[in-house]
Write a protein that holds these residues in place. Sequence first.
Motif, PDB file in Angstrom:
ATOM      1  N   ASN A 240       0.852  -1.190   0.000  1.00  0.00           N
ATOM      2  CA  ASN A 240       0.000   0.000   0.000  1.00  0.00           C
ATOM      3  C   ASN A 240       0.888   1.240   0.000  1.00  0.00           C
ATOM      4  OD1 ASN A 240      -2.593  -1.310   0.104  1.00  0.00           O
ATOM      5  ND2 ASN A 240      -2.131  -1.836   2.231  1.00  0.00           N
ATOM      6  N   PRO A 241       1.130   1.834  -1.181  1.00  0.00           N
ATOM      7  CA  PRO A 241       2.029   2.983  -1.247  1.00  0.00           C
ATOM      8  C   PRO A 241       1.446   4.200  -0.548  1.00  0.00           C
ATOM      9  CG  PRO A 241       0.951   2.624  -3.368  1.00  0.00           C
ATOM     10  CD  PRO A 241       0.600   1.456  -2.497  1.00  0.00           C
ATOM     11  N   ASP A 242       2.337   5.081  -0.092  1.00  0.00           N
ATOM     12  CA  ASP A 242       1.906   6.317   0.563  1.00  0.00           C
ATOM     13  C   ASP A 242       1.336   7.295  -0.476  1.00  0.00           C
ATOM     14  OD1 ASP A 242       2.708   5.489   3.082  1.00  0.00           O
ATOM     15  OD2 ASP A 242       4.745   6.269   2.806  1.00  0.00           O
ATOM     16  N   PRO A 243       0.385   8.135  -0.064  1.00  0.00           N
ATOM     17  CA  PRO A 243      -0.163   9.137  -0.994  1.00  0.00           C
ATOM     18  C   PRO A 243       0.919  10.111  -1.453  1.00  0.00           C
ATOM     19  CG  PRO A 243      -1.507   8.956   1.005  1.00  0.00           C
ATOM     20  CD  PRO A 243      -0.244   8.195   1.261  1.00  0.00           C
ATOM     21  N   ASN A 244       0.806  10.560  -2.671  1.00  0.00           N
ATOM     22  CA  ASN A 244       1.714  11.554  -3.229  1.00  0.00           C
ATOM     23  C   ASN A 244       1.395  12.917  -2.601  1.00  0.00           C
ATOM     24  OD1 ASN A 244       3.217  13.303  -4.784  1.00  0.00           O
ATOM     25  ND2 ASN A 244       1.997  13.016  -6.644  1.00  0.00           N
ATOM     26  N   PRO A 245       2.297  13.501  -1.824  1.00  0.00           N
ATOM     27  CA  PRO A 245       1.995  14.774  -1.165  1.00  0.00           C
ATOM     28  C   PRO A 245       1.888  15.944  -2.139  1.00  0.00           C
ATOM     29  CG  PRO A 245       4.293  14.187  -0.820  1.00  0.00           C
ATOM     30  CD  PRO A 245       3.643  13.013  -1.485  1.00  0.00           C
ATOM     31  N   ALA A 246       2.405  15.764  -3.373  1.00  0.00           N
ATOM     32  CA  ALA A 246       2.360  16.847  -4.359  1.00  0.00           C
ATOM     33  C   ALA A 246       1.189  16.705  -5.322  1.00  0.00           C
ATOM     34  CB  ALA A 246       3.671  16.874  -5.151  1.00  0.00           C
ATOM     35  N   GLU A 248      -2.620  16.882  -6.974  1.00  0.00           N
ATOM     36  CA  GLU A 248      -3.551  17.997  -7.120  1.00  0.00           C
ATOM     37  C   GLU A 248      -4.709  17.846  -6.121  1.00  0.00           C
ATOM     38  OE1 GLU A 248      -5.700  20.986  -7.586  1.00  0.00           O
ATOM     39  OE2 GLU A 248      -3.891  20.916  -8.844  1.00  0.00           O
ATOM     40  N   PRO A 249      -4.879  18.804  -5.199  1.00  0.00           N
ATOM     41  CA  PRO A 249      -5.946  18.679  -4.191  1.00  0.00           C
ATOM     42  C   PRO A 249      -7.352  18.630  -4.787  1.00  0.00           C
ATOM     43  CG  PRO A 249      -4.333  20.325  -3.526  1.00  0.00           C
ATOM     44  CD  PRO A 249      -4.021  19.976  -4.949  1.00  0.00           C
ATOM     45  N   GLY A 250      -7.537  19.164  -5.990  1.00  0.00           N
ATOM     46  CA  GLY A 250      -8.862  19.182  -6.577  1.00  0.00           C
ATOM     47  C   GLY A 250      -9.267  17.883  -7.237  1.00  0.00           C
ATOM     48  N   HIS A 251      -8.351  16.893  -7.302  1.00  0.00           N
ATOM     49  CA  HIS A 251      -8.703  15.626  -7.946  1.00  0.00           C
ATOM     50  C   HIS A 251      -9.660  14.837  -7.067  1.00  0.00           C
ATOM     51  CE1 HIS A 251      -8.341  11.616  -9.698  1.00  0.00           C
ATOM     52  NE2 HIS A 251      -7.944  12.240 -10.797  1.00  0.00           N
ATOM     53  N   PRO A 252     -10.659  14.140  -7.678  1.00  0.00           N
ATOM     54  CA  PRO A 252     -11.669  13.441  -6.857  1.00  0.00           C
ATOM     55  C   PRO A 252     -11.116  12.316  -5.988  1.00  0.00           C
ATOM     56  CG  PRO A 252     -11.969  12.958  -9.204  1.00  0.00           C
ATOM     57  CD  PRO A 252     -10.996  14.084  -9.112  1.00  0.00           C
ATOM     58  N   LEU A 253      -9.900  11.834  -6.249  1.00  0.00           N
ATOM     59  CA  LEU A 253      -9.334  10.792  -5.392  1.00  0.00           C
ATOM     60  C   LEU A 253      -8.414  11.354  -4.309  1.00  0.00           C
ATOM     61  CD1 LEU A 253      -8.474   7.977  -7.974  1.00  0.00           C
ATOM     62  CD2 LEU A 253     -10.332   8.011  -6.310  1.00  0.00           C
ATOM     63  N   PHE A 254      -8.090  12.622  -4.384  1.00  0.00           N
ATOM     64  CA  PHE A 254      -7.175  13.221  -3.409  1.00  0.00           C
ATOM     65  C   PHE A 254      -7.770  13.139  -2.000  1.00  0.00           C
ATOM     66  CE2 PHE A 254      -5.354  16.647  -0.904  1.00  0.00           C
ATOM     67  CZ  PHE A 254      -4.003  16.519  -1.177  1.00  0.00           C
ATOM     68  N   GLY A 255      -6.971  12.630  -1.069  1.00  0.00           N
ATOM     69  CA  GLY A 255      -7.404  12.551   0.320  1.00  0.00           C
ATOM     70  C   GLY A 255      -8.333  11.396   0.631  1.00  0.00           C
ATOM     71  N   GLN A 256      -8.667  10.562  -0.374  1.00  0.00           N
ATOM     72  CA  GLN A 256      -9.561   9.436  -0.143  1.00  0.00           C
ATOM     73  C   GLN A 256      -8.764   8.217   0.337  1.00  0.00           C
ATOM     74  OE1 GLN A 256     -12.871   9.902  -0.525  1.00  0.00           O
ATOM     75  NE2 GLN A 256     -12.468  11.983  -1.234  1.00  0.00           N
ATOM     76  N   THR A 257      -9.413   7.372   1.099  1.00  0.00           N
ATOM     77  CA  THR A 257      -8.844   6.080   1.482  1.00  0.00           C
ATOM     78  C   THR A 257      -9.541   5.011   0.644  1.00  0.00           C
ATOM     79  OG1 THR A 257      -8.381   6.830   3.731  1.00  0.00           O
ATOM     80  CG2 THR A 257      -8.465   4.449   3.360  1.00  0.00           C
ATOM     81  N   VAL A 258      -8.772   4.357  -0.227  1.00  0.00           N
ATOM     82  CA  VAL A 258      -9.334   3.520  -1.289  1.00  0.00           C
ATOM     83  C   VAL A 258      -9.017   2.051  -1.052  1.00  0.00           C
ATOM     84  CG1 VAL A 258      -9.398   3.109  -3.779  1.00  0.00           C
ATOM     85  CG2 VAL A 258      -9.053   5.419  -2.915  1.00  0.00           C
ATOM     86  N   VAL A 259     -10.032   1.211  -1.203  1.00  0.00           N
ATOM     87  CA  VAL A 259      -9.881  -0.240  -1.123  1.00  0.00           C
ATOM     88  C   VAL A 259     -10.405  -0.829  -2.434  1.00  0.00           C
ATOM     89  CG1 VAL A 259     -10.601  -2.330   0.110  1.00  0.00           C
ATOM     90  CG2 VAL A 259     -10.098  -0.238   1.389  1.00  0.00           C
ATOM     91  N   PHE A 260      -9.769  -1.912  -2.901  1.00  0.00           N
ATOM     92  CA  PHE A 260     -10.155  -2.568  -4.142  1.00  0.00           C
ATOM     93  C   PHE A 260     -10.702  -3.956  -3.852  1.00  0.00           C
ATOM     94  CE2 PHE A 260      -6.922   0.517  -5.093  1.00  0.00           C
ATOM     95  CZ  PHE A 260      -7.355   1.110  -6.274  1.00  0.00           C
ATOM     96  N   LYS A 272      -3.344   0.432  -7.115  1.00  0.00           N
ATOM     97  CA  LYS A 272      -3.018   1.138  -5.877  1.00  0.00           C
ATOM     98  C   LYS A 272      -1.992   2.240  -6.139  1.00  0.00           C
ATOM     99  CE  LYS A 272      -4.022  -2.490  -2.495  1.00  0.00           C
ATOM    100  NZ  LYS A 272      -3.509  -3.264  -1.346  1.00  0.00           N
ATOM    101  N   GLN A 273      -1.006   1.936  -6.974  1.00  0.00           N
ATOM    102  CA  GLN A 273       0.017   2.934  -7.262  1.00  0.00           C
ATOM    103  C   GLN A 273      -0.587   4.143  -7.965  1.00  0.00           C
ATOM    104  OE1 GLN A 273       3.268   2.852  -6.222  1.00  0.00           O
ATOM    105  NE2 GLN A 273       3.245   4.978  -6.966  1.00  0.00           N
ATOM    106  N   ARG A 274      -1.486   3.909  -8.925  1.00  0.00           N
ATOM    107  CA  ARG A 274      -2.115   5.016  -9.645  1.00  0.00           C
ATOM    108  C   ARG A 274      -2.953   5.871  -8.699  1.00  0.00           C
ATOM    109  NH1 ARG A 274      -4.071   2.776 -15.560  1.00  0.00           N
ATOM    110  NH2 ARG A 274      -2.090   1.817 -16.164  1.00  0.00           N
ATOM    111  N   ALA A 275      -3.666   5.215  -7.785  1.00  0.00           N
ATOM    112  CA  ALA A 275      -4.467   5.968  -6.817  1.00  0.00           C
ATOM    113  C   ALA A 275      -3.576   6.805  -5.916  1.00  0.00           C
ATOM    114  CB  ALA A 275      -5.322   5.011  -5.990  1.00  0.00           C
ATOM    115  N   ALA A 276      -2.463   6.213  -5.464  1.00  0.00           N
ATOM    116  CA  ALA A 276      -1.559   6.931  -4.564  1.00  0.00           C
ATOM    117  C   ALA A 276      -0.924   8.127  -5.256  1.00  0.00           C
ATOM    118  CB  ALA A 276      -0.473   5.983  -4.047  1.00  0.00           C
ATOM    119  N   GLU A 277      -0.606   7.999  -6.542  1.00  0.00           N
ATOM    120  CA  GLU A 277      -0.019   9.120  -7.280  1.00  0.00           C
ATOM    121  C   GLU A 277      -0.940  10.327  -7.298  1.00  0.00           C
ATOM    122  OE1 GLU A 277       0.826   7.544 -11.108  1.00  0.00           O
ATOM    123  OE2 GLU A 277       2.612   6.427 -10.447  1.00  0.00           O
TER     124      GLU A 277
END
Length: 341
Positions: A240-246, A248-260, A272-277
């Motif tokens: 489970n990679p860490d979220p990318n701190p850089a 875009e805050p306006g993206h709909p996945l930013f700040g979400q906790t995602v499970v597949f 998971k990597q794409r979501a974290a990016e």
Amino acid sequence: MALDFTAIDFETANGFRGSPCSVGLSKVRGGVVVEEASWLMRPPENHDHFEYHNTRIHGIRAEDVAEAPRFGELFPEIGAFIGGDILAAHNAAFDLGVIRSGLEVSGLPGPGYEYVCTVMLSRRCYSLVSNSLPYAAEEAGVPLVNHHDAAEDARACAGILVDIAHRNNANSIAELYLSLGLAIPKQQAFQPGDGLSKQTIAALAGVGGGGGAVAGRPGVGIGAGQLGRAWSNWPEEGTNPDPNPAAEPGHPLFGQTVVFTGELAIARPEAKQRAAELGARPESRVTGRTTVLVVGDGFVAGDLRNGRLTGKAKRVLELHSRGQQIEVLSEGEFLQMVGGR
């Protein structure tokens, strides 16, 4: 101030975002739709093949647009209709990406647009187990009979935004975003020769990067032939990679906790990597922290009502009924958000 904007919706011929074949627009003044427009078009040259899954979703075939102008030829009319308006779209990352990639592969400059995403606003202002267009439109009291018809989808998007503004006592987009503590995002203008978007780079490299066979509009699945397939039991989770701190805050996945859950068209570690990016935090189990569940195996939002659910999805419905802010995405919706095949 007045509630003025233009809602937009694209349909694409294939998995690349820069392959628009249809567009619908609804112009809103003072919270009322005052003008509408829609066009069929040929996608840009070399990106104009029609994939079966996209045609199955929206019903548009290559022969339907054979005599239509290409996107690059038509865009001046589209741009003139939009004018200087803020754009609204349901999953704006997709529709703004269509404009950018379509113009990039056409060798044309693109204007800058302020925009709002009604998926993101729906998450903040409604409490739905799915924020796909049909669910959000139903919540807003907006008729949506022919989902994936670009004109109807744009009209539904407009109605959702008007409803959310009214619920927040906002008389303009600026007031609405101020009341929510948000800044209105903007897609910057660009010129040929500027850095290309990731989706365009992938498409030009021939490796695919715009939504693939599951793309089209939010809520689509993988394919009719896969709908009867049994749920996969234990796909490889990976790390489970860490979220990318850089991100875009306006993206709909930013700040979400995602499970597949379920079998995805891409490997779960890659998902998971794409979501974290994009600023999401991937996890492996549904917990009290979970805000988004992505369901594979051809799941569509309508399955929430017919009971075709994995154990994780059932857990999500249970948590949602207890008041947890959590939603279910189809893999098609997820791939549109991350711009991947």
